[in-house]
Write a protein that holds these residues in place. Structure first.
Motif, PDB file in Angstrom:
ATOM      1  N   HIS A 235       8.964  12.967   0.510  1.00  0.00           N
ATOM      2  CA  HIS A 235       8.378  12.052   1.490  1.00  0.00           C
ATOM      3  C   HIS A 235       6.865  12.144   1.349  1.00  0.00           C
ATOM      4  N   ILE A 236       6.218  11.032   1.028  1.00  0.00           N
ATOM      5  CA  ILE A 236       4.763  11.022   0.879  1.00  0.00           C
ATOM      6  C   ILE A 236       4.132  10.911   2.261  1.00  0.00           C
ATOM      7  N   GLU A 237       3.353  11.927   2.624  1.00  0.00           N
ATOM      8  CA  GLU A 237       2.717  11.951   3.937  1.00  0.00           C
ATOM      9  C   GLU A 237       1.358  11.261   3.931  1.00  0.00           C
ATOM     10  N   HIS A 238       0.657  11.386   2.815  1.00  0.00           N
ATOM     11  CA  HIS A 238      -0.684  10.786   2.755  1.00  0.00           C
ATOM     12  C   HIS A 238      -1.051  10.536   1.299  1.00  0.00           C
ATOM     13  N   GLN A 239      -1.748   9.435   1.073  1.00  0.00           N
ATOM     14  CA  GLN A 239      -2.222   9.136  -0.280  1.00  0.00           C
ATOM     15  C   GLN A 239      -3.582   8.456  -0.195  1.00  0.00           C
ATOM     16  N   GLN A 240      -4.533   9.014  -0.926  1.00  0.00           N
ATOM     17  CA  GLN A 240      -5.885   8.463  -0.963  1.00  0.00           C
ATOM     18  C   GLN A 240      -6.185   7.983  -2.378  1.00  0.00           C
ATOM     19  N   LEU A 241      -6.632   6.735  -2.497  1.00  0.00           N
ATOM     20  CA  LEU A 241      -6.920   6.144  -3.800  1.00  0.00           C
ATOM     21  C   LEU A 241      -8.405   5.840  -3.921  1.00  0.00           C
ATOM     22  N   GLN A 242      -8.976   6.216  -5.053  1.00  0.00           N
ATOM     23  CA  GLN A 242     -10.350   5.861  -5.388  1.00  0.00           C
ATOM     24  C   GLN A 242     -10.300   5.094  -6.704  1.00  0.00           C
ATOM     25  N   THR A 243     -10.694   3.836  -6.678  1.00  0.00           N
ATOM     26  CA  THR A 243     -10.564   3.001  -7.868  1.00  0.00           C
ATOM     27  C   THR A 243     -11.881   2.335  -8.230  1.00  0.00           C
ATOM     28  N   THR A 244     -12.042   2.101  -9.526  1.00  0.00           N
ATOM     29  CA  THR A 244     -13.203   1.392 -10.056  1.00  0.00           C
ATOM     30  C   THR A 244     -12.719   0.346 -11.049  1.00  0.00           C
ATOM     31  N   GLU A 246     -13.988  -2.007 -13.952  1.00  0.00           N
ATOM     32  CA  GLU A 246     -15.121  -2.215 -14.838  1.00  0.00           C
ATOM     33  C   GLU A 246     -15.286  -3.694 -15.178  1.00  0.00           C
ATOM     34  N   LYS A 247     -16.408  -4.024 -15.799  1.00  0.00           N
ATOM     35  CA  LYS A 247     -16.696  -5.418 -16.124  1.00  0.00           C
ATOM     36  C   LYS A 247     -15.668  -6.024 -17.067  1.00  0.00           C
ATOM     37  N   ASN A 248     -15.057  -5.171 -17.894  1.00  0.00           N
ATOM     38  CA  ASN A 248     -14.036  -5.673 -18.818  1.00  0.00           C
ATOM     39  C   ASN A 248     -12.651  -5.709 -18.177  1.00  0.00           C
ATOM     40  N   ALA A 249     -12.590  -5.535 -16.849  1.00  0.00           N
ATOM     41  CA  ALA A 249     -11.354  -5.574 -16.054  1.00  0.00           C
ATOM     42  C   ALA A 249     -10.509  -4.312 -16.202  1.00  0.00           C
ATOM     43  N   ASN A 250     -11.054  -3.288 -16.851  1.00  0.00           N
ATOM     44  CA  ASN A 250     -10.340  -2.020 -16.962  1.00  0.00           C
ATOM     45  C   ASN A 250     -10.371  -1.308 -15.606  1.00  0.00           C
ATOM     46  N   LEU A 251      -9.216  -0.822 -15.170  1.00  0.00           N
ATOM     47  CA  LEU A 251      -9.099  -0.154 -13.878  1.00  0.00           C
ATOM     48  C   LEU A 251      -9.039   1.355 -14.071  1.00  0.00           C
ATOM     49  N   ILE A 252      -9.924   2.088 -13.409  1.00  0.00           N
ATOM     50  CA  ILE A 252      -9.932   3.549 -13.444  1.00  0.00           C
ATOM     51  C   ILE A 252      -9.715   4.047 -12.020  1.00  0.00           C
ATOM     52  N   GLY A 253      -8.822   5.001 -11.851  1.00  0.00           N
ATOM     53  CA  GLY A 253      -8.531   5.454 -10.502  1.00  0.00           C
ATOM     54  C   GLY A 253      -8.241   6.935 -10.408  1.00  0.00           C
ATOM     55  N   LYS A 254      -8.353   7.439  -9.202  1.00  0.00           N
ATOM     56  CA  LYS A 254      -8.010   8.816  -8.878  1.00  0.00           C
ATOM     57  C   LYS A 254      -7.159   8.785  -7.617  1.00  0.00           C
ATOM     58  N   ALA A 255      -6.011   9.452  -7.663  1.00  0.00           N
ATOM     59  CA  ALA A 255      -5.099   9.459  -6.518  1.00  0.00           C
ATOM     60  C   ALA A 255      -4.906  10.881  -6.021  1.00  0.00           C
ATOM     61  N   THR A 256      -5.061  11.069  -4.722  1.00  0.00           N
ATOM     62  CA  THR A 256      -4.775  12.352  -4.085  1.00  0.00           C
ATOM     63  C   THR A 256      -3.556  12.147  -3.191  1.00  0.00           C
ATOM     64  N   THR A 257      -2.480  12.849  -3.496  1.00  0.00           N
ATOM     65  CA  THR A 257      -1.201  12.606  -2.827  1.00  0.00           C
ATOM     66  C   THR A 257      -0.692  13.876  -2.157  1.00  0.00           C
ATOM     67  N   THR A 258      -0.340  13.758  -0.900  1.00  0.00           N
ATOM     68  CA  THR A 258       0.271  14.858  -0.154  1.00  0.00           C
ATOM     69  C   THR A 258       1.712  14.482   0.157  1.00  0.00           C
ATOM     70  N   PHE A 259       2.640  15.330  -0.235  1.00  0.00           N
ATOM     71  CA  PHE A 259       4.050  15.020  -0.008  1.00  0.00           C
ATOM     72  C   PHE A 259       4.804  16.255   0.454  1.00  0.00           C
ATOM     73  N   VAL A 260       5.987  16.014   0.994  1.00  0.00           N
ATOM     74  CA  VAL A 260       6.884  17.076   1.445  1.00  0.00           C
ATOM     75  C   VAL A 260       8.214  16.916   0.724  1.00  0.00           C
ATOM     76  N   SER A 261       8.759  18.019   0.245  1.00  0.00           N
ATOM     77  CA  SER A 261      10.043  17.965  -0.442  1.00  0.00           C
ATOM     78  C   SER A 261      11.173  17.736   0.558  1.00  0.00           C
ATOM     79  N   ARG A 262      12.109  16.872   0.189  1.00  0.00           N
ATOM     80  CA  ARG A 262      13.294  16.624   1.015  1.00  0.00           C
ATOM     81  C   ARG A 262      14.478  17.488   0.590  1.00  0.00           C
ATOM     82  N   VAL A 263      14.336  18.172  -0.545  1.00  0.00           N
ATOM     83  CA  VAL A 263      15.459  18.933  -1.099  1.00  0.00           C
ATOM     84  C   VAL A 263      15.004  20.343  -1.448  1.00  0.00           C
ATOM     85  N   ASN A 264      15.956  21.225  -1.615  1.00  0.00           N
ATOM     86  CA  ASN A 264      15.667  22.579  -2.075  1.00  0.00           C
ATOM     87  C   ASN A 264      15.600  22.617  -3.598  1.00  0.00           C
TER      88      ASN A 264
END
Length: 315
Positions: A235-244, A246-264
């Motif tokens: 279960h994803i509790e929080h996700q933060q995205l930082q994206t850029t 570029e002029k050539n339409a290239n997408l660069i990103g950084k994702a910080t994801t906090t999740f909780v396991s539903r299974v053992n």
């Protein structure tokens, strides 16, 4: 648990067990079968006679087998509407397929069941059948689902697995059939069908489609078979995205994801990521570089992260 994507050397497809699954071959273990029945929810396999050859173990677990002989597969969903659909598609009162070749991939009790019900054999199987199934999953224009990544979830888990998938070379309905069961949602082969756990599909270009998809029979009996149910492993509790962009339409990103396991016993975490978004690296909260899975964007590019240690449910 929190994961950070950062610009450090990546561990793409570097896990040893994953590489073993990716390059899997038949081993030397074979058994002869006679009137062996394997029940998998609404599906029943009758291996009337033949030989079963197992693949090489990975991390001590056997995850596949090839069958050559006389076999039959009966599909009898508990849901009346699915049964009616099968009758319409087959124009028969019972869905009953015959086959002489099949490939089984599994993390459930299939290996033990076949071993217990089989006998000695000096025969061999066609290794090309296993290779063909691997090629179909990786390169077929429709399938392109990372089967090895899913198997790795259970191979590295500290808990028993429940995954089962059969490539059936049918003689009546189609030569390219797949029957799959996954407690975490049937795989999106021809189209997404989760949260339903059981699926039968054909992937022949001339006969492509999902013939049936439904929940476990016990869920219908218990009244828990709901389209809104959640059977994913996290279960994803929080996700933060930082994206850029570029002029050539290239997408660069950084994702910080906090999740909780539903299974053992969770070590392999799948994420739903568009295949053209390429991951450079993954790190844990403490900055430790982590292994991850992502094949070529034109193949089975499903993205998963491999944790350094198993999580319990709630962690």
């Amino acid at each position: 648990m929190t994961l950070f994507a950062a610009d450090i050397p990546a561990g793409r497809n570097s896990d040893p067990s994953y590489q073993q699954l990716r390059n899997l071959a038949l081993g030397g273990e074979t058994v002869g079968v006679s009137n062996l029945t394997i029940h998998r929810d609404a599906g029943t396999f009758h291996l009337r006679s033949g030989i079963v050859c197992f693949v090489v173990p990975v991390a001590g677990k056997v995850t596949g087998a090839v069958f050559v002989g006389d076999g039959n597969f009966v599909l009898d969903p508990a849901l009346p509407s699915e049964n009616a659909s099968l009758k319409m598609l087959t124009r028969e009162s019972e869905f009953s397929e015959t086959f002489t070749q099949a490939v089984f991939r599994f993390t459930d009790s299939t290996y033990d069941e076949i071993k217990k019900g089989g006998g000695t054999s000096s025969g061999s199987c066609d290794a090309g059948l296993l290779h063909d199934s691997q090629t179909a999953m990786r390169h077929n224009l429709i399938l392109k689902w990372n089967l090895e990544g899913r198997l790795l979830q259970d191979v590295l888990s500290t808990e028993p697995g429940g995954f089962f998938l059969a490539f059936i070379h049918g003689k009546k309905y189609d030569g390219k059939e797949i029957f799959a069961i996954d407690p975490h949602g049937a795989p999106p082969l021809v189209m997404p069908v989760d949260p339903e756990e059981v699926e039968f599909a054909t992937y022949n270009d001339n006969k492509l489609g999902v013939w049936a998809a439904f929940h476990f029979a016990d869920e219908y009996k218990q009244g828990t078979a709901l389209g809104s149910q959640t059977n994913g492993v996290i279960h994803i509790e929080h996700q933060q995205l930082q994206t850029t962009i570029e002029k050539n339409a290239n997408l660069i990103g950084k994702a910080t994801t906090t999740f909780v396991s539903r299974v053992n016993g969770l070590r392999v975490v799948p994420f739903d990521l568009y295949r053209r978004l390429r991951v450079e690296s993954v790190t844990a909260e403490d900055g430790q570089a982590m292994s991850f899975i992502q094949e070529d964007k034109n193949d089975d590019a499903d993205f998963s992260v491999i944790l350094p240690k198993a999580l319990a449910a709630g962690e």
